[in-house]
Write an enzyme that holds these catalytic residues in place. Sequence first.
Site, PDB file in Angstrom:
ATOM      1  N   LYS A 128      38.783 159.446  -9.042  1.00  0.00           N
ATOM      2  CA  LYS A 128      38.467 160.663  -8.289  1.00  0.00           C
ATOM      3  C   LYS A 128      37.114 161.276  -8.658  1.00  0.00           C
ATOM      4  O   LYS A 128      36.477 161.924  -7.829  1.00  0.00           O
ATOM      5  CB  LYS A 128      39.567 161.698  -8.491  1.00  0.00           C
ATOM      6  CG  LYS A 128      40.924 161.289  -7.920  1.00  0.00           C
ATOM      7  CD  LYS A 128      40.921 161.274  -6.405  1.00  0.00           C
ATOM      8  CE  LYS A 128      42.313 161.036  -5.835  1.00  0.00           C
ATOM      9  NZ  LYS A 128      42.281 160.858  -4.367  1.00  0.00           N
TER      10      LYS A 128
ATOM     11  N   GLU B  99      42.282 170.664  -3.011  1.00  0.00           N
ATOM     12  CA  GLU B  99      43.721 170.474  -3.105  1.00  0.00           C
ATOM     13  C   GLU B  99      43.963 169.395  -4.142  1.00  0.00           C
ATOM     14  O   GLU B  99      43.068 168.621  -4.445  1.00  0.00           O
ATOM     15  CB  GLU B  99      44.272 170.004  -1.758  1.00  0.00           C
ATOM     16  CG  GLU B  99      44.061 168.511  -1.452  1.00  0.00           C
ATOM     17  CD  GLU B  99      42.592 168.090  -1.325  1.00  0.00           C
ATOM     18  OE1 GLU B  99      41.767 168.961  -0.984  1.00  0.00           O
ATOM     19  OE2 GLU B  99      42.283 166.900  -1.555  1.00  0.00           O
TER      20      GLU B  99
ATOM     21  N   SER C 288      43.434 152.444 -10.496  1.00  0.00           N
ATOM     22  CA  SER C 288      42.694 153.648 -10.107  1.00  0.00           C
ATOM     23  C   SER C 288      42.825 154.803 -11.088  1.00  0.00           C
ATOM     24  O   SER C 288      41.972 155.679 -11.132  1.00  0.00           O
ATOM     25  CB  SER C 288      43.141 154.098  -8.723  1.00  0.00           C
ATOM     26  OG  SER C 288      44.538 154.296  -8.698  1.00  0.00           O
TER      27      SER C 288
END
Lengths: 295, 397
Positions: free
Chosen positions: B94, B116, B383
């Site tokens: 991210k 969010e 990830s």
Amino acid sequence: MSETLKSAGSERQTAPNRGATRIGIESRLEGRFRDLRKRGEKALVIYLTAGDPLLEATGKLLEAVDQGGADVIELGIPFSDPLADGPVIQRASERAVHGGATLRKVLEYLPRWRERLGAPIVLFTYFNPVLQYGLESFARDASRAGADGTLIVDLTPEEAGDYIAVMRSHHVDTVFLASPTSSDERIERLAAVSTGFLYLVSRTGVTGERQSLSAAVPPLVERARRFTDLPLAVGFGVSTPEQVKAVQALADAAVVGSAVVHAIEERYPAGGAPAVRDFVHWLKGRDSGFEHDRT
Amino acid sequence: MSSLPQTWPDARGRYGEFGGCYVPETLMGPVEELNRAWQSVRHDPAFQAELSRLLKDFAGRPTPLFHAQRLSEKLGGAQIYLKREDLLHTGAHKINNCLGQGLLAQRMGKRRLVAETGAGQHGVATATVAALLGLECVVYMGEEDMARQAPNVFRMRLLGTEVVGVSAGSRTLKDAINEAMREWVTNVESTHYLLGSVLGPHPYPEMVREFHRVIGQEARRQILEVAGRLPDYLFACVGGGSNSIGLFYDFLGDASVKMVGVEAGGRSLKLGEHAARFAGGRPGVLHGTYTYMLQTDDGMVSTTHSVSAGLDYPAIGPEHAALFRAGRVEYVPASDGEALEAAKTLARTEGIIPALESAHAVAEVIKRASAMSRASIVVVNLSGRGDKDLGIFQSFG
């Protein structure tokens, strides 16, 4: 598989621009605003959510709002994810969705509700329920059910080509929102695709009651006036008779939504439809002996 | 298909028939402003140099491509390589997107970020970038997710971010996006909405993909270095779809490279018990984009379930919808149980505890690898790391 954008796109070819055929046929929204203008009056537009608290109550509430003096009624079709709405209308949507209200049911009930009302009705919703229903079916059924106009809050002119074409072909007015963040170019475009009236959003943000009228209203009304002769209705945050009057001094109509939904939430369970009628009467600025609790 | 995946999106933000821009009028001005700013920086050498510097020195790129020999041996088939995005600062891919959008927000003169988060990984990455760049930050998070990802809530607060719990709807990622969009529409002048996946109105799906493409660009270079050829398969989990599109994108033109996106199969494939959009969903509009989503016949958005908060979302990025429609990427579900089991297997064979999201991709590899030849090459995007999920691992024994 439901009707997709692609299949809706193919309707465009079969639905020629019937704009020309409408010349001379006045829509009920146009007629309502023309009459008011003639009498030197401004409109009060009242919003409520269909199916809140239950579909069975909506007929009575529509009549109450009509009798209370609404000149135009916006009927919200509940959606599970109302991201343009503040807490009050979110709660109403949740109650309505929970109670089983859907676009299909609202269109089924609407003809019965409609025949007892004087005010034109504008259906107010989000795009996904309409898309799943099918654009062409929606236009046809909304028209048959007696809807005078439609407003889809998350559909801007960029994505609305097919929608506008099918609504035109079924003679249903398309109302679009313009906002303080809209450029002049956008306002011109929004006015060009709107029929019935143009809805001006008084402030950036979601729906909801506010203490004061936004300072963004006068310049927005002035900008919109440069591009259109359509009636201008101002909403989002208009919640008292004083604010209604202030808006009506600038524009052709004031829209009250959350305050009405809030009144339904608080007063309908004990006071029934008459309490809601009196609330609209109070908003209208008429002495009805109704004292609104401002806390 | 009228266009090739490599040319998506078109000027209107369409990936084939999917995508677009469905937002309230108040957001159209800000979305257009964002698109202009994004188009001006994407090929700007100064912006790209600053982003590269932060990706390298702050986030820790490039991430390794690790040959998981013990896992490969245990399964007895394909050679499995792990793209170690879990080693990045803040523990997941991210941060790639957050650094990109954070720098962009700064260029646009925004003083405040709103985001969010589902699992909390995007929220932590946004909070981190806000601290790094000296911006205010508010993160919306569903209350159910706050409970199951409590360590990340604490991290965000430690970083100086305001975390706001969302009690509406299913109290998960979908509802957090609703609230973040409401906050954005209210404070559009001062605030940049730092959307965390390849979702939302144009240009978000494109911009977020571009910030994550570095994953696939590195993986491509690395596998060519160590194996001398392209992989046979790529695997990645798909919530909104940011880590998967990041890995897949630079391989889309290589017909020999097969790609598998793994969705959350949840408890079962009954509506409401999973988040597998291609197993029961159909096209619709949610959060500004036209894509596959889980919904009722009446167009109400369905609730979803996944053991991993980051995959617990009813819609999927529009580019994935288009890749699915084009048949270029295969999408399959992995269940809660399979993901938990896969996480345990990876921990014990390789000494790596994956995030539950990434464990879904590992689960699918475990199902398939033994049927492949020992010469086959598989790249899995790891990830995120599993620290945030320790409580869940504990509760499942």
